[in-house]
Design an enzyme around this catalytic site. Structure first.
Site, PDB file in Angstrom:
ATOM      1  N   ARG A 188       0.860  -1.184   0.000  1.00  0.00           N
ATOM      2  CA  ARG A 188       0.000   0.000   0.000  1.00  0.00           C
ATOM      3  C   ARG A 188       0.892   1.229   0.000  1.00  0.00           C
ATOM      4  O   ARG A 188       1.798   1.325   0.827  1.00  0.00           O
ATOM      5  CB  ARG A 188      -0.893  -0.009   1.254  1.00  0.00           C
ATOM      6  CG  ARG A 188      -1.906   1.108   1.283  1.00  0.00           C
ATOM      7  CD  ARG A 188      -2.606   1.219   2.636  1.00  0.00           C
ATOM      8  NE  ARG A 188      -1.880   2.090   3.547  1.00  0.00           N
ATOM      9  CZ  ARG A 188      -2.364   2.573   4.703  1.00  0.00           C
ATOM     10  NH1 ARG A 188      -3.595   2.231   5.098  1.00  0.00           N
ATOM     11  NH2 ARG A 188      -1.642   3.351   5.473  1.00  0.00           N
TER      12      ARG A 188
ATOM     13  N   ASP B 207      -5.030   3.788  -0.062  1.00  0.00           N
ATOM     14  CA  ASP B 207      -6.109   4.018   0.904  1.00  0.00           C
ATOM     15  C   ASP B 207      -6.498   5.490   0.876  1.00  0.00           C
ATOM     16  O   ASP B 207      -5.669   6.354   1.159  1.00  0.00           O
ATOM     17  CB  ASP B 207      -5.604   3.619   2.306  1.00  0.00           C
ATOM     18  CG  ASP B 207      -6.716   3.502   3.326  1.00  0.00           C
ATOM     19  OD1 ASP B 207      -7.834   4.004   3.065  1.00  0.00           O
ATOM     20  OD2 ASP B 207      -6.470   2.914   4.407  1.00  0.00           O
TER      21      ASP B 207
ATOM     22  N   GLU C  45      -8.899   1.796  -1.552  1.00  0.00           N
ATOM     23  CA  GLU C  45      -9.578   1.511  -0.285  1.00  0.00           C
ATOM     24  C   GLU C  45     -10.314   2.725   0.266  1.00  0.00           C
ATOM     25  O   GLU C  45      -9.821   3.853   0.141  1.00  0.00           O
ATOM     26  CB  GLU C  45      -8.502   1.053   0.709  1.00  0.00           C
ATOM     27  CG  GLU C  45      -9.002   0.822   2.115  1.00  0.00           C
ATOM     28  CD  GLU C  45      -7.864   0.421   3.044  1.00  0.00           C
ATOM     29  OE1 GLU C  45      -6.811  -0.037   2.545  1.00  0.00           O
ATOM     30  OE2 GLU C  45      -8.021   0.562   4.257  1.00  0.00           O
TER      31      GLU C  45
ATOM     32  N   GLU D 231     -13.186  -1.476   6.986  1.00  0.00           N
ATOM     33  CA  GLU D 231     -12.398  -1.618   8.214  1.00  0.00           C
ATOM     34  C   GLU D 231     -13.137  -1.083   9.437  1.00  0.00           C
ATOM     35  O   GLU D 231     -12.824  -1.475  10.551  1.00  0.00           O
ATOM     36  CB  GLU D 231     -11.009  -0.973   8.072  1.00  0.00           C
ATOM     37  CG  GLU D 231     -10.997   0.532   7.943  1.00  0.00           C
ATOM     38  CD  GLU D 231      -9.585   1.104   7.790  1.00  0.00           C
ATOM     39  OE1 GLU D 231      -8.871   0.663   6.882  1.00  0.00           O
ATOM     40  OE2 GLU D 231      -9.212   1.971   8.588  1.00  0.00           O
TER      41      GLU D 231
ATOM     42  N   ARG E 147     -13.404  -5.529   3.981  1.00  0.00           N
ATOM     43  CA  ARG E 147     -12.291  -5.347   4.924  1.00  0.00           C
ATOM     44  C   ARG E 147     -12.644  -5.578   6.390  1.00  0.00           C
ATOM     45  O   ARG E 147     -11.870  -5.238   7.285  1.00  0.00           O
ATOM     46  CB  ARG E 147     -11.712  -3.937   4.731  1.00  0.00           C
ATOM     47  CG  ARG E 147     -11.026  -3.888   3.394  1.00  0.00           C
ATOM     48  CD  ARG E 147     -10.011  -2.833   3.166  1.00  0.00           C
ATOM     49  NE  ARG E 147      -9.388  -2.187   4.283  1.00  0.00           N
ATOM     50  CZ  ARG E 147      -8.365  -2.695   4.976  1.00  0.00           C
ATOM     51  NH1 ARG E 147      -7.851  -3.861   4.662  1.00  0.00           N
ATOM     52  NH2 ARG E 147      -7.866  -2.023   5.979  1.00  0.00           N
TER      53      ARG E 147
ATOM     54  N   TRP F 237     -11.150  11.917   8.386  1.00  0.00           N
ATOM     55  CA  TRP F 237      -9.708  11.743   8.512  1.00  0.00           C
ATOM     56  C   TRP F 237      -9.188  10.954   7.349  1.00  0.00           C
ATOM     57  O   TRP F 237      -8.012  10.953   7.099  1.00  0.00           O
ATOM     58  CB  TRP F 237      -9.322  11.085   9.850  1.00  0.00           C
ATOM     59  CG  TRP F 237      -9.843   9.710  10.033  1.00  0.00           C
ATOM     60  CD1 TRP F 237     -11.043   9.346  10.562  1.00  0.00           C
ATOM     61  CD2 TRP F 237      -9.194   8.490   9.679  1.00  0.00           C
ATOM     62  NE1 TRP F 237     -11.175   7.991  10.554  1.00  0.00           N
ATOM     63  CE2 TRP F 237     -10.059   7.433  10.033  1.00  0.00           C
ATOM     64  CE3 TRP F 237      -7.957   8.183   9.108  1.00  0.00           C
ATOM     65  CZ2 TRP F 237      -9.729   6.088   9.817  1.00  0.00           C
ATOM     66  CZ3 TRP F 237      -7.635   6.848   8.906  1.00  0.00           C
ATOM     67  CH2 TRP F 237      -8.508   5.821   9.253  1.00  0.00           C
TER      68      TRP F 237
HETATM   69  O1  EZ4 Z   1      -5.792   3.925   9.808  1.00  0.00           O
HETATM   70  O2  EZ4 Z   1      -5.946   0.955  11.744  1.00  0.00           O
HETATM   71  O3  EZ4 Z   1      -6.063   0.282   6.203  1.00  0.00           O
HETATM   72  N1  EZ4 Z   1      -5.630   0.595   7.216  1.00  0.00           N
HETATM   73  C1  EZ4 Z   1      -5.874   1.724   7.832  1.00  0.00           C
HETATM   74  C2  EZ4 Z   1      -5.187   1.813   9.110  1.00  0.00           C
HETATM   75  C3  EZ4 Z   1      -5.981   2.587  10.085  1.00  0.00           C
HETATM   76  C4  EZ4 Z   1      -5.521   2.246  11.447  1.00  0.00           C
HETATM   77  C5  EZ4 Z   1      -6.073   3.143  12.481  1.00  0.00           C
HETATM   78  O4  EZ4 Z   1      -5.482   2.844  13.689  1.00  0.00           O
HETATM   79  O5  EZ4 Z   1      -6.561   2.586   7.362  1.00  0.00           O
HETATM   80  O6  EZ4 Z   1      -3.929   2.360   8.918  1.00  0.00           O
HETATM   81 CO    CO Z   2      -7.653   1.812   5.745  1.00  0.00          CO
END
Ligand code: EZ4
Ligand code: CO
Length: 403
Positions: free
Chosen positions: A147, A211, A237, A263, A284, A403
């Site tokens: 990644r 991501d 992602e 996630e 995920r 974020w």
């Molecule tokens: O930001 O699990 O794909 N993985 C992510 C991670 C998350 C972390 C946050 O603690 O986006 O890096």
């Molecule tokens: Co992520």
């Protein structure tokens, strides 16, 4: 075999982990991971005040019944804290079942479908050159999937790059959430340049992932997906927040870049439409957040019907017991895709003795009965909880953003 006692251990050997240990009257014990980053103590209270008292005396072998009891019995269905608590109980009980049977979890699931589990590493840099160097270094270490994240010119360091992305803490270095500045337009023109450079420098074979951390609207994500098509990503992602699952229809209509999300999901319901309408390629959800082995296996089987493959969350806040469960599920699942693994600190490896192993870009859960992970409580006590949060974003005009 009855549950005799259970306790919660919180430790921070690099990053905070919440671990549940269930002990049976037969002398066997199991461990589960209940870590929810930035909300660790909420899960501790949930487990200690509301879950553990109901477990004592129950038959440890009745995993499904205990899962249903905790899910339905809560009245308040779903949610990250409830589901992390249920996940931890479920993981610990599967660990115990495996130990009682003398079999690793993947055998209980039906046996291995593959010899090893492909993982992807994280690489990042403030500039394209730095990021390309990091990707090349990870490739050198044997990773076949990486990644890549890059800083954006004109913006201070953003989440996932720069000093705060340091591997020991995985970005969680602030005792209160750090506020970062975000500009989607600046990001969108820059990221394709990173992947052009990576393909140019490293060739066609390496699997490249990216991501977007939920920062884009669907139409912006569609634009990015199109612009990245020439570089054939393994996946893009979290292109957009998935509270609005229908939002993925717009992205899907516009681009063949494969999509991954989930996630932050905690049940199959969070992904139902995404999977049924084949709006994503990889789901995920992870074992410590989506209901343990029981919850995740159900999602994996449902996803298989729609040709959606797995890509379980495995950043360093996914504790070793959950990582082990993901690896067992990955070795078994016919529709396994890839497993995230951003690595642990040496301290974390020591606190959680484990049977899982890594060889270059692949991992294996090992042959130890159950999950194959334990916790060294004496060592854990040397690393007490440290308040730490992920950053949050504001746009350049000061408005809150993802974020
Ligand atoms: O930001 O699990 O794909 N993985 C992510 C991670 C998350 C972390 C946050 O603690 O986006 O890096
Ligand atoms: Co992520």
């Amino acid at each position: 075999m009855k549950i005799k006692s259970a306790k919660v251990v919180v430790c921070s050997p690099g990053r905070n982990f919440v671990t549940l240990k269930i002990i049976t009257d037969a002398g066997l014990h199991g461990v589960g991971d209940a870590t929810v980053n930035g909300r660790e103590k909420a899960v501790v209270a949930y487990l200690e005040d509301h879950v553990i008292p109901t477990l004592i005396g129950r038959d440890a072998s009745e995993i499904e019944d205990i899962w249903q009891y905790l899910y339905r019995g809560a009245y308040w269905r779903r949610g990250p804290i409830t589901m992390a608590a249920i996940s931890a109980v479920d993981l610990a009980l599967w660990d115990i079942k495996g130990k009682a049977a003398g079999m690793p979890l993947y055998q209980l699931l039906g046996g291995a479908s593959r010899k090893k589990v492909m993982v992807y590493a994280h690489a990042q840099g403030m500039t394209i050159e730095e990021a390309a160097e990091d990707v090349a270094a990870k490739k050198e270490r044997g990773f076949v999937a990486i990644r890549a994240q890059v800083g954006v010119p004109g913006l201070p360091a953003i989440y996932g790059v720069g000093e705060r992305a340091n591997q020991a803490k995985g970005g969680m270095v602030n005792a209160l959430p750090h506020e970062e500045t975000w500009s989607t337009s600046k990001y969108l023109v820059h990221v394709p340049k990173l992947f052009a450079k990576l393909r140019d420098a490293l060739g066609d074979e390496l699997h490249l992932l990216h991501d977007a951390h939920h920062r884009l609207t669907p139409i912006e994500a569609a634009r990015l997906g199109k612009d990245l098509e020439p570089f054939r990503l393994f996946w893009l992602e979290d292109p957009t927040p998935a509270e609005l699952q229908e939002g993925f229809r717009l992205i899907r209509r516009q681009t063949t870049t494969p999509l991954a999300v989930g996630e932050v999901f905690n049940t199959i319901w969070d992904a139902r439409l995404l999977i049924e309408e084949q709006l994503i390629d990889y789901i995920r959800t992870t074992s410590s957040h989506a209901g343990g082995v029981t919850g995740l296996r159900r999602i994996v089987d449902f996803a298989a019907i729609y040709q959606v493959r797995t890509g379980c969350h495995g950043a360093m806040d996914i504790g070793p017991a959950a990582m082990a469960a993901n690896l067992h599920l990955g070795l078994w699942a016919p529709n396994f895709g890839i497993q995230e693994y951003s690595g642990y600190t040496e301290e974390t490896h020591a606190v959680f003795p484990h049977a899982f192993t890594q060889t270059g870009g692949y991992m294996h859960p090992g042959e130890a009965p159950g999950l194959g992970v334990d916790i060294d409580e004496r060592l854990a006590a040397k690393y007490p909880y440290e308040r730490a949060y992920l950053p949050i974003n504001r746009l350049e005009d000061g408005a809150m953003w993802n974020w």
